[in-house]
Design a protein around this motif. Structure first.
Motif, mmCIF file in Angstrom:
data_model
loop_
_atom_site.group_PDB
_atom_site.id
_atom_site.type_symbol
_atom_site.label_atom_id
_atom_site.label_comp_id
_atom_site.label_asym_id
_atom_site.label_seq_id
_atom_site.Cartn_x
_atom_site.Cartn_y
_atom_site.Cartn_z
ATOM 1 N N VAL A 1 -2.394 -1.324 6.317
ATOM 2 C CA VAL A 1 -2.727 0.099 6.308
ATOM 3 C C VAL A 1 -1.629 0.868 5.573
ATOM 4 O O VAL A 1 -0.446 0.539 5.687
ATOM 5 N N THR A 2 -2.017 1.891 4.846
ATOM 6 C CA THR A 2 -1.085 2.628 3.997
ATOM 7 C C THR A 2 0.014 3.306 4.795
ATOM 8 O O THR A 2 1.169 3.364 4.369
ATOM 9 N N ASN A 3 -0.306 3.849 5.970
ATOM 10 C CA ASN A 3 0.660 4.653 6.724
ATOM 11 C C ASN A 3 1.361 3.891 7.845
ATOM 12 O O ASN A 3 1.904 4.497 8.757
ATOM 13 N N LEU A 4 1.356 2.571 7.788
ATOM 14 C CA LEU A 4 1.964 1.780 8.870
ATOM 15 C C LEU A 4 3.434 2.145 9.079
ATOM 16 O O LEU A 4 3.920 2.186 10.209
ATOM 17 N N PHE A 5 4.153 2.408 7.984
ATOM 18 C CA PHE A 5 5.596 2.664 8.067
ATOM 19 C C PHE A 5 5.929 4.151 8.190
ATOM 20 O O PHE A 5 7.088 4.504 8.402
ATOM 21 N N ASP A 6 4.946 5.004 8.063
ATOM 22 C CA ASP A 6 5.173 6.450 8.052
ATOM 23 C C ASP A 6 5.759 6.935 9.382
ATOM 24 O O ASP A 6 5.141 6.811 10.435
ATOM 25 N N MET B 1 -8.203 -6.908 -2.912
ATOM 26 C CA MET B 1 -7.968 -5.566 -2.369
ATOM 27 C C MET B 1 -7.084 -4.712 -3.273
ATOM 28 O O MET B 1 -6.936 -3.510 -3.047
ATOM 29 N N GLY B 2 -6.487 -5.330 -4.288
ATOM 30 C CA GLY B 2 -5.600 -4.589 -5.165
ATOM 31 C C GLY B 2 -4.228 -4.330 -4.587
ATOM 32 O O GLY B 2 -3.497 -3.440 -5.049
ATOM 33 N N LEU B 3 -3.839 -5.112 -3.558
ATOM 34 C CA LEU B 3 -2.501 -4.954 -2.986
ATOM 35 C C LEU B 3 -1.440 -5.333 -4.004
ATOM 36 O O LEU B 3 -0.347 -4.757 -4.027
ATOM 37 N N THR C 1 25.925 -5.087 1.413
ATOM 38 C CA THR C 1 24.984 -4.997 0.302
ATOM 39 C C THR C 1 25.563 -4.098 -0.783
ATOM 40 O O THR C 1 26.162 -3.060 -0.490
ATOM 41 N N ASP C 2 25.381 -4.493 -2.032
ATOM 42 C CA ASP C 2 25.849 -3.719 -3.184
ATOM 43 C C ASP C 2 25.408 -2.260 -3.061
ATOM 44 O O ASP C 2 24.248 -1.966 -2.751
ATOM 45 N N ILE C 3 26.317 -1.343 -3.316
ATOM 46 C CA ILE C 3 26.051 0.071 -3.081
ATOM 47 C C ILE C 3 24.902 0.609 -3.935
ATOM 48 O O ILE C 3 24.112 1.451 -3.498
ATOM 49 N N HIS C 4 24.783 0.118 -5.165
ATOM 50 C CA HIS C 4 23.718 0.605 -6.051
ATOM 51 C C HIS C 4 22.357 0.078 -5.603
ATOM 52 O O HIS C 4 21.368 0.820 -5.609
ATOM 53 N N LEU C 5 22.310 -1.184 -5.218
ATOM 54 C CA LEU C 5 21.053 -1.757 -4.724
ATOM 55 C C LEU C 5 20.654 -1.085 -3.413
ATOM 56 O O LEU C 5 19.477 -0.790 -3.182
ATOM 57 N N LYS C 6 21.635 -0.843 -2.573
ATOM 58 C CA LYS C 6 21.380 -0.175 -1.302
ATOM 59 C C LYS C 6 20.844 1.238 -1.528
ATOM 60 O O LYS C 6 19.924 1.685 -0.836
ATOM 61 N N GLY C 7 21.392 1.924 -2.517
ATOM 62 C CA GLY C 7 20.929 3.264 -2.835
ATOM 63 C C GLY C 7 19.473 3.268 -3.276
ATOM 64 O O GLY C 7 18.695 4.153 -2.890
ATOM 65 N N MET C 8 19.086 2.268 -4.070
ATOM 66 C CA MET C 8 17.688 2.143 -4.490
ATOM 67 C C MET C 8 16.791 1.908 -3.278
ATOM 68 O O MET C 8 15.708 2.491 -3.169
ATOM 69 N N ALA C 9 17.247 1.077 -2.352
ATOM 70 C CA ALA C 9 16.459 0.803 -1.146
ATOM 71 C C ALA C 9 16.273 2.068 -0.326
ATOM 72 O O ALA C 9 15.175 2.349 0.171
ATOM 73 N N TYR C 10 17.344 2.856 -0.178
ATOM 74 C CA TYR C 10 17.251 4.094 0.593
ATOM 75 C C TYR C 10 16.236 5.048 -0.022
ATOM 76 O O TYR C 10 15.506 5.748 0.689
ATOM 77 N N ASP C 11 16.188 5.100 -1.356
ATOM 78 C CA ASP C 11 15.206 5.960 -2.033
ATOM 79 C C ASP C 11 13.781 5.532 -1.681
ATOM 80 O O ASP C 11 12.900 6.374 -1.472
ATOM 81 N N ILE C 12 13.560 4.227 -1.614
ATOM 82 C CA ILE C 12 12.232 3.708 -1.262
ATOM 83 C C ILE C 12 11.897 4.065 0.183
ATOM 84 O O ILE C 12 10.804 4.560 0.474
ATOM 85 N N PHE C 13 12.840 3.831 1.076
ATOM 86 C CA PHE C 13 12.583 4.113 2.496
ATOM 87 C C PHE C 13 12.324 5.599 2.733
ATOM 88 O O PHE C 13 11.485 5.971 3.550
ATOM 89 N N GLU C 14 13.042 6.448 1.999
ATOM 90 C CA GLU C 14 12.820 7.890 2.138
ATOM 91 C C GLU C 14 11.440 8.270 1.627
ATOM 92 O O GLU C 14 10.744 9.086 2.243
ATOM 93 N N ALA C 15 11.021 7.653 0.520
ATOM 94 C CA ALA C 15 9.725 7.980 -0.076
ATOM 95 C C ALA C 15 8.566 7.626 0.843
ATOM 96 O O ALA C 15 7.545 8.318 0.851
ATOM 97 N N ILE C 16 8.718 6.545 1.622
ATOM 98 C CA ILE C 16 7.625 6.170 2.524
ATOM 99 C C ILE C 16 7.875 6.681 3.946
ATOM 100 O O ILE C 16 7.186 6.287 4.876
ATOM 101 N N ASN C 17 8.882 7.562 4.081
ATOM 102 C CA ASN C 17 9.136 8.323 5.320
ATOM 103 C C ASN C 17 9.517 7.446 6.505
ATOM 104 O O ASN C 17 8.946 7.536 7.589
ATOM 105 N N LYS D 1 0.828 -1.213 0.000
ATOM 106 C CA LYS D 1 0.000 0.000 0.000
ATOM 107 C C LYS D 1 0.860 1.260 0.000
ATOM 108 O O LYS D 1 0.573 2.228 -0.718
ATOM 109 N N ALA D 2 1.917 1.263 0.807
ATOM 110 C CA ALA D 2 2.802 2.428 0.878
ATOM 111 C C ALA D 2 3.499 2.658 -0.460
ATOM 112 O O ALA D 2 3.648 3.806 -0.906
ATOM 113 N N LEU D 3 3.937 1.563 -1.104
ATOM 114 C CA LEU D 3 4.588 1.694 -2.410
ATOM 115 C C LEU D 3 3.614 2.230 -3.454
ATOM 116 O O LEU D 3 3.972 3.081 -4.280
#
Length: 282
Positions: free
Chosen positions: A129-134, A45-47, A146-162, A18-20
């Motif tokens: 719930v959409t805001n569980l991780f907020d 539910m369209g998850l 962890t590979d630096i490029h993959l880790k960077g992608m993960a950080y972008d996701i974590f930042e986006a969902i706050n 939901k957060a994604l």
């Protein structure tokens, strides 16, 4: 368009989907759950857009959100299925043993060990719930592996969902979680069982249960299928936490039995200090 595959579509997996969807509506999110009812409900539910038992090789991210006793086998299986540009992460609440088991895997650099400090006592896709991780803390272990490029992608996701990132050694993670999370669940399960046993003689006991009891025993509604493996996986640390807790209970009981009112008040005032710590967190 990135592809994300989620294995385990309960509270954490479903809420992550939901957060994604909120942050990245153009992404394609697929998934799988070994429980056919959960899988059917997640689709309804369209998850997820589609049910896939095996993630696509060009998936950007695969998330493993299943009980901790399934994670090592599932992680090895998943790493064998995905391509070289896929990052695999798990949401398990124990990390020490899993990080030890996967240490020498040839695709270790495609794995990121994370633990979101988020959840409720409810389970299954319907609990998502959409805001569980907020605004919640996400613990990352052994990030340097962890590979630096993959880790960077993960950080972008974590930042986006706050999410708030914290970095810990796997062993320290398991020890601390035993005291601040796992022990809380043990206490709640045991309190619930104690009161239920008492109701065999006193049927009206729940008429006297107020908000204090409800908040204290809330975690006893948590999924045994999820929590029994956590306790066993982190047994050494959980037993240490329980021993300390039992010792404090014995001391409290002794003061009560001896009518030590000053001791009781001092003990409770010391415990009150937890309020200052929790107020700072809020």
């Amino acid at each position: 368009m990135k592809k994300v595959h989620i294995v385990g579509l309960g509270l954490l997996g479903g809420s992550f989907a939901k957060a994604l969807k909120k942050s990245f509506p153009e992404w394609d999110i697929t998934g799988f759950d070994s429980n056919p009812e959960h899988l059917s409900l997640a689709l309804e539910m369209g998850l997820i857009s589609r049910s896939l038992e095996v993630p696509e090789k060009d998936s950007a991210v695969v998330v493993l959100a299943t009980p901790v006793d399934t994670l090592f086998g599932l992680l090895v299986e998943t790493l064998a299925q995905v391509g070289p540009d896929t990052m695999v992460m798990d949401f398990g609440s124990t990390k020490g043993e899993l990080c030890r088991q996967i240490a020498d895997h040839p695709k270790r650099n495609q794995y990121l060990a994370v633990h979101p400090i988020a959840g409720t006592e409810n389970s299954g896709p319907a609990a998502a719930v959409t805001n569980l991780f907020d605004g919640k803390v996400l613990i990352i272990c052994e990030m340097e592996k962890t590979d630096i490029h993959l880790k960077g992608m993960a950080y972008d996701i974590f930042e986006a969902i706050n999410m708030k990132l914290r970095f810990m050694d796997p062993g320290d993670h398991d020890l601390h979680l035993a005291f601040v999370s796992h022990l809380s669940h043990v206490s709640s399960f045991v309190l619930g069982k104690t009161v239920l046993d008492k109701t065999e003689d006193e049927k009206n006991i729940f008429d006297m249960a107020g908000s204090g009891f409800a908040s204290t025993v809330r975690l006893a509604k948590s999924s045994p299928a999820m929590w029994a493996p956590i306790f066993l996986e982190n047994k050494k640390n959980v037993l240490e936490a329980m021993d300390s807790y039992i010792e404090h209970l014995r001391h409290f009981r002794k003061m009560l039995a001896e009518d030590d009112v000053d001791g009781l008040k001092h003990n409770m005032r010391e415990a009150n200090k937890i309020r200052d710590i929790l107020d700072l967190k809020e």
